[in-house]
Design an enzyme around this catalytic site. Structure first.
Site, PDB file in Angstrom:
ATOM      1  N   LYS A  12       0.952  -1.162  -0.050  1.00  0.00           N
ATOM      2  CA  LYS A  12      -0.234   0.065   0.024  1.00  0.00           C
ATOM      3  C   LYS A  12       0.916   1.179  -0.107  1.00  0.00           C
ATOM      4  CE  LYS A  12      -2.070   1.607   4.026  1.00  0.00           C
ATOM      5  NZ  LYS A  12      -1.781   3.088   4.164  1.00  0.00           N
ATOM      6  N   ASN A  13       1.822   1.403   0.912  1.00  0.00           N
ATOM      7  CA  ASN A  13       2.412   2.517   1.063  1.00  0.00           C
ATOM      8  C   ASN A  13       3.672   2.860   0.013  1.00  0.00           C
ATOM      9  OD1 ASN A  13       1.269   3.059   3.314  1.00  0.00           O
ATOM     10  ND2 ASN A  13       2.791   2.256   4.765  1.00  0.00           N
TER      11      ASN A  13
ATOM     12  N   CYS B  81      -5.705   7.805   8.798  1.00  0.00           N
ATOM     13  CA  CYS B  81      -5.817   7.226  10.150  1.00  0.00           C
ATOM     14  C   CYS B  81      -5.683   8.176  11.209  1.00  0.00           C
ATOM     15  CB  CYS B  81      -4.839   6.130  10.502  1.00  0.00           C
ATOM     16  SG  CYS B  81      -5.183   4.536   9.618  1.00  0.00           S
TER      17      CYS B  81
ATOM     18  N   ARG C 251       0.010  13.880  13.723  1.00  0.00           N
ATOM     19  CA  ARG C 251       0.562  13.884  12.278  1.00  0.00           C
ATOM     20  C   ARG C 251       0.780  14.968  11.424  1.00  0.00           C
ATOM     21  NH1 ARG C 251      -1.804   8.390   9.556  1.00  0.00           N
ATOM     22  NH2 ARG C 251       0.333   8.206   8.791  1.00  0.00           N
ATOM     23  N   PRO C 252       1.740  15.927  12.126  1.00  0.00           N
ATOM     24  CA  PRO C 252       2.156  17.303  11.596  1.00  0.00           C
ATOM     25  C   PRO C 252       2.951  17.154  10.449  1.00  0.00           C
ATOM     26  CG  PRO C 252       3.521  16.935  13.418  1.00  0.00           C
ATOM     27  CD  PRO C 252       2.562  15.571  13.369  1.00  0.00           C
TER      28      PRO C 252
ATOM     29  N   LEU D 153       7.924  18.874   9.155  1.00  0.00           N
ATOM     30  CA  LEU D 153       9.372  18.247   8.512  1.00  0.00           C
ATOM     31  C   LEU D 153       9.096  18.454   6.923  1.00  0.00           C
ATOM     32  CD1 LEU D 153      10.185  15.400  10.955  1.00  0.00           C
ATOM     33  CD2 LEU D 153      11.231  17.591  10.887  1.00  0.00           C
TER      34      LEU D 153
ATOM     35  N   ASP E  61       3.352  -0.098  12.317  1.00  0.00           N
ATOM     36  CA  ASP E  61       2.125  -0.472  11.612  1.00  0.00           C
ATOM     37  C   ASP E  61       1.839  -1.860  12.074  1.00  0.00           C
ATOM     38  OD1 ASP E  61       1.516   1.773  10.398  1.00  0.00           O
ATOM     39  OD2 ASP E  61       2.454   1.444   8.632  1.00  0.00           O
TER      40      ASP E  61
ATOM     41  N   ARG F 101      -9.122  -0.238   3.587  1.00  0.00           N
ATOM     42  CA  ARG F 101      -8.524   0.662   2.869  1.00  0.00           C
ATOM     43  C   ARG F 101      -7.232   0.152   2.775  1.00  0.00           C
ATOM     44  NH1 ARG F 101      -7.244   4.643   6.983  1.00  0.00           N
ATOM     45  NH2 ARG F 101      -5.360   4.829   5.786  1.00  0.00           N
TER      46      ARG F 101
HETATM   47  C1  UD1 Z   1       4.060   6.439   6.943  1.00  0.00           C
HETATM   48  C2  UD1 Z   1       3.180   5.489   6.540  1.00  0.00           C
HETATM   49  C3  UD1 Z   1       2.512   4.772   7.813  1.00  0.00           C
HETATM   50  C4  UD1 Z   1       3.375   4.455   8.785  1.00  0.00           C
HETATM   51  C5  UD1 Z   1       4.358   5.478   9.169  1.00  0.00           C
HETATM   52  C6  UD1 Z   1       5.553   5.385  10.021  1.00  0.00           C
HETATM   53  C7  UD1 Z   1       2.340   5.916   4.177  1.00  0.00           C
HETATM   54  C8  UD1 Z   1       1.169   6.387   3.516  1.00  0.00           C
HETATM   55  N1  UD1 Z   1       1.962   5.869   5.484  1.00  0.00           N
HETATM   56  O1  UD1 Z   1       3.269   7.627   7.324  1.00  0.00           O
HETATM   57  O2  UD1 Z   1       1.573   3.607   7.441  1.00  0.00           O
HETATM   58  O3  UD1 Z   1       2.797   4.085  10.019  1.00  0.00           O
HETATM   59  O4  UD1 Z   1       4.876   6.041   7.810  1.00  0.00           O
HETATM   60  O5  UD1 Z   1       6.306   4.213   9.481  1.00  0.00           O
HETATM   61  O6  UD1 Z   1       3.274   5.472   3.819  1.00  0.00           O
HETATM   62  N2  UD1 Z   1       6.211  13.916  11.887  1.00  0.00           N
HETATM   63  C9  UD1 Z   1       6.426  14.935  12.518  1.00  0.00           C
HETATM   64  N3  UD1 Z   1       6.436  15.871  11.346  1.00  0.00           N
HETATM   65  C10 UD1 Z   1       6.307  15.762  10.028  1.00  0.00           C
HETATM   66  C11 UD1 Z   1       6.061  14.509   9.507  1.00  0.00           C
HETATM   67  C12 UD1 Z   1       6.012  13.402  10.824  1.00  0.00           C
HETATM   68  O7  UD1 Z   1       6.606  15.359  13.649  1.00  0.00           O
HETATM   69  O8  UD1 Z   1       6.370  16.654   9.414  1.00  0.00           O
HETATM   70  C13 UD1 Z   1       6.052  12.762  12.994  1.00  0.00           C
HETATM   71  C14 UD1 Z   1       4.717  12.014  13.128  1.00  0.00           C
HETATM   72  O9  UD1 Z   1       3.790  12.961  14.003  1.00  0.00           O
HETATM   73  C15 UD1 Z   1       5.170  10.726  13.721  1.00  0.00           C
HETATM   74  C16 UD1 Z   1       6.499  10.524  13.110  1.00  0.00           C
HETATM   75  O10 UD1 Z   1       6.826  11.725  12.497  1.00  0.00           O
HETATM   76  O11 UD1 Z   1       4.940  11.002  14.937  1.00  0.00           O
HETATM   77  C17 UD1 Z   1       6.390   9.606  11.903  1.00  0.00           C
HETATM   78  O12 UD1 Z   1       5.764  10.069  10.742  1.00  0.00           O
HETATM   79  P1  UD1 Z   1       5.896   9.769   9.304  1.00  0.00           P
HETATM   80  O13 UD1 Z   1       7.145   8.831   9.247  1.00  0.00           O
HETATM   81  O14 UD1 Z   1       5.997  10.955   8.795  1.00  0.00           O
HETATM   82  O15 UD1 Z   1       4.696   8.793   9.117  1.00  0.00           O
HETATM   83  P2  UD1 Z   1       3.636   9.222   7.535  1.00  0.00           P
HETATM   84  O16 UD1 Z   1       4.699   9.172   6.288  1.00  0.00           O
HETATM   85  O17 UD1 Z   1       2.936   9.671   7.978  1.00  0.00           O
END
Ligand code: UD1
Length: 416
Positions: A23-24, A119, A124-125, A128, A307, A399
């Site tokens: 999926k991802n 989800c 999820r900010p 970054l 996950d 999903r």
């Molecule tokens: C992706 C995956 C999700 C998986 C996650 C972690 C997809 C579509 N989804 O989500 O299934 O659970 O990786 O392996 O690929 N964070 C910040 N600032 C940012 C971005 C992230 O603080 O700008 C924090 C998030 O709040 C979270 C952590 O970083 O606590 C990890 O998030 P991230 O690796 O970005 O996950 P996703 O890309 O959303």
């Protein structure tokens, strides 16, 4: 009732199951396809709800998309006139829609991306992501739930990520792939899906090195040329079926996997006593007679994947003793606990830590899938529980899991 799954537990699952495309990886490769000239053909795209929603989002931007007879997906952006504003109504259904930020900035020099949904597992900010594209020259405003970004003058740059965010790494890779000069991402995410994205972009003429390590170097190129590419198998779907064998006292051959991607999951499953063998067709999982408690800490890859945390929690409810689970990636990933408790589980949560007291035989109950992976964990718990479990809001599960009902039935589960 379409969104409800009924599962009668207590049957050991036996047989083989074929894992679908990831999926991802599928979602980010579909997005990256809009940066190419010509028609991209992607093999192994899973037929899941998240993919359907992304198809609608991309079509809304003017991209032509169709499923081919052989199951592949064709993606063809218009030669000119690709829209750069994503629809709020559609984006709020899919977190991965935020990946259009990097792809649109890279290919069109501007993007208006709605702050995404997906989800409900934490705040999820996107700080970054924004910091990354700004380092490459984008000007960014965040207003009324939208990110407005333009990048008239951009050039490669050095970006250090405070946390190895998967989405931020992907957005920066996509923008940098078509941004002149060299971009270096430090403390980049190392997930297999990042490697798949880099391989895909390189197959179109991109120049990305170091994906899979924490330093990724990208030389921007003016043009990416569309081609054909096969997506990696879904390691989380694979892990979910592996636990299905372990939790039901069964034996499952999980086919179409890349075993190295599964090592963090295999290691923990083996600690619980399950036998896991890498064989030619995939991995063979045989349940343990008695499940040993284990401690889990979720971490970015190659740590134990967040996950898979909920599914592992379901398994550990059956262990002989207490296990400690520490969730280090998403703050809100213990919503599953209340649902498992309805089935008789004994779990205590304190901040980011859950203590799972094993030794309980779960019993069927009415529960609700609060997010995708919590839903998968409830399916696993239900397969091993006494009686019938009714899982509401099972739409979350669809999903991310292709044909889950058919796959489980073929293994002997009683599901409708
Ligand atoms: C992706 C995956 C999700 C998986 C996650 C972690 C997809 C579509 N989804 O989500 O299934 O659970 O990786 O392996 O690929 N964070 C910040 N600032 C940012 C971005 C992230 O603080 O700008 C924090 C998030 O709040 C979270 C952590 O970083 O606590 C990890 O998030 P991230 O690796 O970005 O996950 P996703 O890309 O959303």
């Amino acid at each position: 009732m379409k969104n409800t799954l009924f599962i009668e537990g207590g049957y050991p699952l036996q047989g083989q199951v074929r894992v679908s495309g990831a999926k991802n990886a599928g979602l980010v490769l579909m997005v990256a396809s809009i940066m190419a000239e010509g028609e991209t053909i992607l093999d192994n795209v899973p037929r899941i709800k998240d993919v359907e929603v992304l198809i609608q989002i991309l079509e809304d931007l003017g991209v032509r998309i169709s499923w081919n007879r052989d199951g592949s997906l064709s993606i063809c952006p218009p030669s000119s006139g690709l829209k750069t504003q994503t629809s709020y109504e559609l984006s709020k259904k899919l977190r991965a829609s935020n990946l259009l930020l990097g792809a649109l900035l890279g290919s069109q020099g501007e993007a208006q991306v709605s702050l995404p949904g997906g989800c409900d597992i934490g705040s999820r900010p996107m700080d970054l992501h924004i910091k990354g594209v700004q380092a490459l020259g984008a000007e960014v405003d965040v207003e009324y739930g939208y990110i407005y970004a333009t990048s008239k003058e951009r050039s490669g740059s050095r970006v250090y990520l405070d946390f190895p965010s998967v989405g931020a790494t992907e957005n920066i890779i996509m923008m940098a792939a078509k941004t002149p000069g060299q971009t270096v991402i430090e403390n980049a995410a190392k997930e297999p899906e990042i490697v798949d994205l880099a391989n895909f972009i390189n197959s179109m003429g991109g120049r990305i090195r170091g994906a899979g390590t924490d330093v990724i170097k990208i030389e921007g190129v003016p043009t990416l040329t569309a081609g054909r590419y096969a997506i990696i198998p879904d390691r989380i779907e694979a892990g979910t079926y592996m636990i299905a064998a372990a939790i039901t006292g069964g034996e499952i051959l999980v086919e179409n996997v890349i075993p190295t991607h599964l090592h963090p999951i295999i290691a923990k499953l083996q600690e619980t006593g399950a036998q896991v063998e890498e064989v030619k067709q995939g991995v063979l999982v045989k349940a343990a007679q008695h499940i040993t408690p284990v401690d889990i800490k979720t971490l970015p890859y190659p740590g134990f994947p967040t996950d898979m945390q909920s599914q592992m929690m379901a398994l550990l409810c059956h262990a002989q003793g207490s296990s400690i689970i520490v969730e280090n990636v998403f703050e809100n990933r213990f919503q599953i606990v209340d649902e498992l408790k309805r089935m008789g589980a004994r779990i205590k949560v304190e901040g980011h830590t859950a203590v799972v007291e094993g030794g309980t035989r779960l019993s069927g109950a009415k529960v609700r899938a609060t997010d995708l992976r919590a839903g998968a964990a409830l399916v696993l718990a239900a397969l091993a529980a006494d009686g019938v479990t009714e899982i509401e809001d099972a739409g979350h599960i669809f999903r991310g899991y292709e044909k889950i009902e058919d796959k489980l039935k073929s293994l002997g589960a009683k599901v409708r």
